[in-house]
Design a protein around this motif. Structure first.
Motif, PDB file in Angstrom:
ATOM      1  N   ASN A  43      17.436  -0.196 -20.926  1.00  0.00           N
ATOM      2  CA  ASN A  43      17.623  -1.534 -21.463  1.00  0.00           C
ATOM      3  C   ASN A  43      18.776  -1.613 -22.462  1.00  0.00           C
ATOM      4  O   ASN A  43      19.061  -2.696 -22.986  1.00  0.00           O
ATOM      5  N   TYR A  44      19.416  -0.460 -22.755  1.00  0.00           N
ATOM      6  CA  TYR A  44      20.541  -0.398 -23.695  1.00  0.00           C
ATOM      7  C   TYR A  44      20.161  -0.975 -25.056  1.00  0.00           C
ATOM      8  O   TYR A  44      20.957  -1.660 -25.713  1.00  0.00           O
ATOM      9  N   LYS A  45      18.936  -0.681 -25.477  1.00  0.00           N
ATOM     10  CA  LYS A  45      18.422  -1.209 -26.728  1.00  0.00           C
ATOM     11  C   LYS A  45      17.731  -0.117 -27.527  1.00  0.00           C
ATOM     12  O   LYS A  45      17.356   0.933 -26.989  1.00  0.00           O
ATOM     13  N   ILE A  46      17.533  -0.418 -28.811  1.00  0.00           N
ATOM     14  CA  ILE A  46      16.606   0.354 -29.633  1.00  0.00           C
ATOM     15  C   ILE A  46      15.411  -0.553 -29.872  1.00  0.00           C
ATOM     16  O   ILE A  46      15.546  -1.676 -30.355  1.00  0.00           O
ATOM     17  N   ARG A  47      14.245  -0.064 -29.471  1.00  0.00           N
ATOM     18  CA  ARG A  47      13.019  -0.833 -29.611  1.00  0.00           C
ATOM     19  C   ARG A  47      12.220  -0.296 -30.797  1.00  0.00           C
ATOM     20  O   ARG A  47      12.458   0.821 -31.296  1.00  0.00           O
ATOM     21  N   LYS A  48      11.262  -1.081 -31.230  1.00  0.00           N
ATOM     22  CA  LYS A  48      10.471  -0.751 -32.416  1.00  0.00           C
ATOM     23  C   LYS A  48       8.996  -0.943 -32.085  1.00  0.00           C
ATOM     24  O   LYS A  48       8.613  -1.923 -31.434  1.00  0.00           O
ATOM     25  N   ILE A  49       8.152  -0.009 -32.531  1.00  0.00           N
ATOM     26  CA  ILE A  49       6.704  -0.124 -32.354  1.00  0.00           C
ATOM     27  C   ILE A  49       6.058  -0.069 -33.731  1.00  0.00           C
ATOM     28  O   ILE A  49       6.188   0.924 -34.445  1.00  0.00           O
ATOM     29  N   ALA A  50       5.381  -1.150 -34.106  1.00  0.00           N
ATOM     30  CA  ALA A  50       4.741  -1.215 -35.422  1.00  0.00           C
ATOM     31  C   ALA A  50       3.682  -2.301 -35.395  1.00  0.00           C
ATOM     32  O   ALA A  50       3.614  -3.109 -34.463  1.00  0.00           O
ATOM     33  N   PHE A  77      22.265  -5.587 -36.914  1.00  0.00           N
ATOM     34  CA  PHE A  77      21.338  -5.351 -35.824  1.00  0.00           C
ATOM     35  C   PHE A  77      21.286  -6.514 -34.840  1.00  0.00           C
ATOM     36  O   PHE A  77      21.113  -6.311 -33.635  1.00  0.00           O
ATOM     37  N   ASP A  78      21.416  -7.736 -35.337  1.00  0.00           N
ATOM     38  CA  ASP A  78      21.294  -8.880 -34.444  1.00  0.00           C
ATOM     39  C   ASP A  78      22.584  -9.186 -33.687  1.00  0.00           C
ATOM     40  O   ASP A  78      22.647 -10.141 -32.915  1.00  0.00           O
ATOM     41  N   ASN A  79      23.612  -8.356 -33.878  1.00  0.00           N
ATOM     42  CA  ASN A  79      24.856  -8.525 -33.131  1.00  0.00           C
ATOM     43  C   ASN A  79      25.576  -7.186 -33.036  1.00  0.00           C
ATOM     44  O   ASN A  79      26.754  -7.071 -33.390  1.00  0.00           O
ATOM     45  N   CYS A  80      24.859  -6.175 -32.547  1.00  0.00           N
ATOM     46  CA  CYS A  80      25.410  -4.816 -32.558  1.00  0.00           C
ATOM     47  C   CYS A  80      25.877  -4.355 -31.179  1.00  0.00           C
ATOM     48  O   CYS A  80      26.315  -3.218 -31.025  1.00  0.00           O
ATOM     49  N   GLY A  81      25.778  -5.237 -30.182  1.00  0.00           N
ATOM     50  CA  GLY A  81      26.265  -4.877 -28.869  1.00  0.00           C
ATOM     51  C   GLY A  81      25.354  -3.920 -28.126  1.00  0.00           C
ATOM     52  O   GLY A  81      24.164  -3.793 -28.421  1.00  0.00           O
ATOM     53  N   LYS A  82      25.930  -3.227 -27.193  1.00  0.00           N
ATOM     54  CA  LYS A  82      25.211  -2.364 -26.260  1.00  0.00           C
ATOM     55  C   LYS A  82      24.960  -0.990 -26.871  1.00  0.00           C
ATOM     56  O   LYS A  82      25.859  -0.390 -27.465  1.00  0.00           O
ATOM     57  N   ILE A  83      23.734  -0.487 -26.733  1.00  0.00           N
ATOM     58  CA  ILE A  83      23.388   0.867 -27.198  1.00  0.00           C
ATOM     59  C   ILE A  83      23.377   1.781 -25.981  1.00  0.00           C
ATOM     60  O   ILE A  83      22.467   1.737 -25.150  1.00  0.00           O
ATOM     61  N   GLU A  84      24.401   2.613 -25.875  1.00  0.00           N
ATOM     62  CA  GLU A  84      24.557   3.450 -24.684  1.00  0.00           C
ATOM     63  C   GLU A  84      24.021   4.861 -24.904  1.00  0.00           C
ATOM     64  O   GLU A  84      24.187   5.441 -25.968  1.00  0.00           O
ATOM     65  N   GLU A 128      21.783  -9.792 -18.169  1.00  0.00           N
ATOM     66  CA  GLU A 128      20.772  -9.415 -17.191  1.00  0.00           C
ATOM     67  C   GLU A 128      21.200  -8.241 -16.320  1.00  0.00           C
ATOM     68  O   GLU A 128      20.374  -7.534 -15.761  1.00  0.00           O
ATOM     69  N   LEU A 129      22.505  -8.014 -16.203  1.00  0.00           N
ATOM     70  CA  LEU A 129      23.026  -6.920 -15.387  1.00  0.00           C
ATOM     71  C   LEU A 129      23.294  -5.662 -16.207  1.00  0.00           C
ATOM     72  O   LEU A 129      23.793  -4.671 -15.678  1.00  0.00           O
ATOM     73  N   GLY A 130      22.952  -5.690 -17.490  1.00  0.00           N
ATOM     74  CA  GLY A 130      23.180  -4.535 -18.343  1.00  0.00           C
ATOM     75  C   GLY A 130      24.585  -4.439 -18.885  1.00  0.00           C
ATOM     76  O   GLY A 130      24.992  -3.385 -19.398  1.00  0.00           O
ATOM     77  N   ASN A 131      25.351  -5.506 -18.787  1.00  0.00           N
ATOM     78  CA  ASN A 131      26.725  -5.509 -19.288  1.00  0.00           C
ATOM     79  C   ASN A 131      26.767  -6.022 -20.721  1.00  0.00           C
ATOM     80  O   ASN A 131      26.051  -6.963 -21.082  1.00  0.00           O
TER      81      ASN A 131
END
Length: 501
Positions: free
Chosen positions: A472-479, A152-159, A140-143
């Motif tokens: 959000n330190y993520k890669i999101r997808k729109i489809a 992808f389901d365990n790739c850690g933080k995307i900086e 929740e703190l971005g850590n």
């Protein structure tokens, strides 16, 4: 009602008739009111006669008609496709609700008290464009830890995601530059659902990614060590069975200088156009003629006036360039000045001409869906051209819309060829908080939120957007939503068969 008796009693007869009509109407209205406000009677059956609309997506307003629903919504539940709908209100003969998301199966089930009614006709669910998480994991703190290689389901933080680019020879491989000193280049294998890291020795940062006409990779590499440092590097393509053709490639300097944070290859000529942040100049370099290691210095390099293409109105600001698929023009995204320029390609001179503003205003950071210079954006990020089939069918001169991240407005915007700016995704969930950023997934406008999106890519084959959501330190997808495997190819309902006959 008071009426006077007159000759032949005609007026009296009229008064009697009016009184009768009034009484009937009053009784009818009373019966109707009683029916809609009557409480649920457990000794009487619940009947469901119809619902509307018959088709649509999630969060659609639905009205269910029947009788003996009562008015207490706490004893009423509605399921569509096996998922709970939100019951808003009930008025005896009607239930007002909101359809659930992803209710693909479509069966409508109404429960009042202990009575349950399942309708024979199904709701025809229409898949919606939705935002989901592709990869990235923080608290929740971005850590979170950074995983150099992982699923992808365990790739850690995307900086620090900055720029996406698909490998033109391997459409399942998506590269991501990170404007960060420790790991400048990431590799996403969309088939294997794995993420990797590409080491670039002695390179502190990478920004834009572009491709030569031969398929080699060019990276803009902003440096702070003066004009003799490299500002664009090139990686020559190798060959690999897994499609990661640059796995073993070492970079070589292509151009020298400082303060270059944006470059691109112009399709028609194969020339490299690259910027110089300090002056706002854009230079061009034909490395097909000059080779990969001629390395002109910027600024004040020998012969450089011949390489000057044009200048942008603002100096000392970051900006990047995106060519139209036809190469007829480019858009110049003024990241820190909050507007987008257009530069057309001159067929006679074989050069790009002086640019002009197509949307936004210099220094006018704001959020307004309007036209041209009246529109307002706030720190636009990466943009991509997307084919619009309607333009193609209408045989318009330009078939592409331009989608771009609007970083400080926390959304994805669209710029049409006519200069109209609108919001495509983000800033939803209005009731959750007063802020416009967040990490909610779901329907692109009513539900989804982003937090400082920067990078953007589009896969034409799958009609999918990928978003580097930096906050959000993520890669999101729109489809579009995909029906579950157990529903794919399922037999149509009786109502569907009747419609098709």
């Amino acid at each position: 009602m008071k009426c006077k008796t007159m000759k032949h009693g005609s007026i009296g007869l009229q008064c009697m008739m009016l009184g009768f009509i009034f009484a009937v109407c009053l009784g009818s209205c009373k019966d109707s009111k009683d029916e809609t406000s009557a409480p649920y009677d457990p000794n009487q059956p619940v009947e469901v006669t119809d619902f509307t609309p018959k088709s649509g997506g999630g969060k659609k307003k639905m009205i269910i008609y029947g009788s003996n629903f009562g008015t207490d919504r706490s004893i009423i539940s509605v399921k569509v496709g096996g998922k709970d709908a939100i019951v808003v209100s009930a008025k005896g003969t009607s239930i007002y609700c909101s359809t659930p998301e992803s209710c693909f199966e479509g069966t409508v089930e109404v429960k009042v008290g202990e009575q349950t009614v399942i309708l024979p006709e199904k709701y025809q669910y229409e898949p919606q464009m939705v935002v989901t998480d592709l990869c990235g994991d923080v608290d929740e703190l971005g850590n979170g830890d950074v995983v150099e290689t992982g699923p992808f389901d365990n790739c850690g933080k995307i900086e620090y995601p900055f720029w996406f680019s698909f490998d033109p020879q391997h459409p399942n491989i998506l590269y991501l530059s990170q404007n960060n000193q420790s790991r400048p280049l990431r590799v996403l294998d969309l088939e294997k659902k794995m993420i990797y890291s590409k080491k670039l020795d002695n390179i502190d940062r990478t920004t834009t990614i572009t491709w030569t006409n031969d398929g080699d990779m060019v990276l803009a590499t902003p440096q702070n060590n003066g004009a003799t440092n490299r500002n664009n590097i090139i990686l020559e393509r190798g060959s690999s069975a897994d499609g990661q053709d640059f796995k073993e490639s070492s970079w070589v300097p292509l151009t020298h200088g400082n303060a270059c944070n944006g470059s691109m290859i112009l399709p028609q000529t194969g020339e490299l156009y690259f910027n110089h942040r300090a002056t706002g100049n854009v230079y061009r370099y034909n490395f097909i003629e000059n080779g990969y290691n001629n390395n002109p210095n910027v600024p004040n390099g020998a012969g450089l006036p011949d390489l000057l293409a044009f200048s942008v109105p603002n100096q000392t600001v970051d900006f990047s360039m995106v060519p139209h698929p036809t190469g007829k023009y480019i858009y110049i995204i003024m990241h820190e000045s909050h507007y987008i320029l257009r530069s057309n390609y001159d067929e006679e001179t074989k050069k790009l001409v002086t640019p002009y503003i197509v949307c936004g205003q210099s220094g006018g950071a704001d959020y307004k869906d309007l036209v041209g210079i009246n529109a307002r954006i706030n720190k636009p990020g990466q943009g991509v051209f997307v084919l619009n089939e309607e333009y193609k069918a209408a045989n318009k001169s330009d078939w592409y819309d331009f989608y771009f991240t609007d970083t400080e407005n926390h959304c994805i915007r669209v710029l049409t060829p006519d200069g109209i700016v609108s919001t495509f995704a983000g800033r939803g969930s209005a009731s959750s908080t007063s802020y416009k950023w967040g990490k909610q997934n779901g329907e692109i406008r009513e539900r989804a939120r982003f937090n400082k999106p920067i990078a953007l890519a589009y896969d034409e084959a799958t009609k999918t957007f990928y978003v580097g959501d930096s906050g959000n330190y993520k890669i999101r997808k729109i489809a579009k939503e995909q029906a579950p495997d157990d529903l794919v190819g399922a037999e149509p309902s009786d109502s569907e068969n009747q419609e098709n006959q």
